[in-house]
Design an enzyme around this catalytic site. Structure first.
Site, PDB file in Angstrom:
ATOM      1  N   CYS A 157      77.737  56.342  51.818  1.00 54.51           N
ATOM      2  CA  CYS A 157      77.845  57.805  51.738  1.00 54.51           C
ATOM      3  C   CYS A 157      78.915  58.200  50.716  1.00 54.51           C
ATOM      4  CB  CYS A 157      78.158  58.405  53.096  1.00 54.51           C
ATOM      5  SG  CYS A 157      76.826  58.173  54.292  1.00 54.51           S
ATOM      6  N   THR A 158      80.030  57.505  50.731  1.00 58.98           N
ATOM      7  CA  THR A 158      81.087  57.779  49.766  1.00 58.98           C
ATOM      8  C   THR A 158      80.595  57.501  48.355  1.00 58.98           C
ATOM      9  OG1 THR A 158      82.765  57.290  51.439  1.00 58.98           O
ATOM     10  CG2 THR A 158      83.471  57.244  49.126  1.00 58.98           C
TER      11      THR A 158
END
Length: 153
Positions: free
Chosen positions: A45-46
């Site tokens: 996600c990052t």
């Protein structure tokens, strides 16, 4: 339910990491790039959102608004945004209705967690029609950023 190109984008109003209501209709007349992601502060996600951050100038140049959506609380998203210096709104789908309406939803995720957004990307045109749709089954995969950019050109 899966959405496809040419369909009207499901409308929504969500709370941002700035604790303000944000609606898809706020961006009528502009292209909108929506990125769903399962959970803030996780590796993929990052990477997904940092890729958007690092290429933000391209999206601005295409007059496209970028929105990140997850089922995290707006408070979690505020910290995630602050720590990673994201220039775009992060929206909380805490009640999971938008993730479901876009077909980007895991009923069951890892570790027995229930009700998590799938990783997905959509491009919405100026008339709020879907012109790109990608919902990934594996949370470890990233959206096709090149295809998204090609759609915007």
């Amino acid at each position: 339910m899966s959405l496809s190109i040419g369909q009207p984008a499901p409308q929504f109003t969500l709370i941002s990491s700035d604790l303000k209501e944000t609606s898809l209709s706020d961006f009528k007349g502009r292209k909108v790039v929506i990125h769903f992601f399962p959970m803030a502060f996780t590796g993929t996600c990052t990477t997904q959102l940092c890729t958007l951050r690092d290429n933000f100038g391209f999206y601005e140049g295409m007059n496209a608004e970028v929105l990140g959506i997850s089922v995290d609380s707006p408070f979690t998203l505020a910290k995630f945004k602050e720590e990673n210096h994201y220039q775009f709104p992060l929206l909380s789908d805490f009640n999971k209705t938008v993730s479901e309406s876009y077909g980007a939803f895991y009923d069951e995720f890892v570790f027995g967690l229930k009700g998590v957004a799938k990783r997905a990307a959509f491009v919405i045109d100026e008339d709020q029609q879907i012109i790109y749709a990608e919902v990934l089954q594996s949370a470890g995969d990233l959206p096709n950023f090149d295809a998204i950019e090609d759609t915007l050109k």
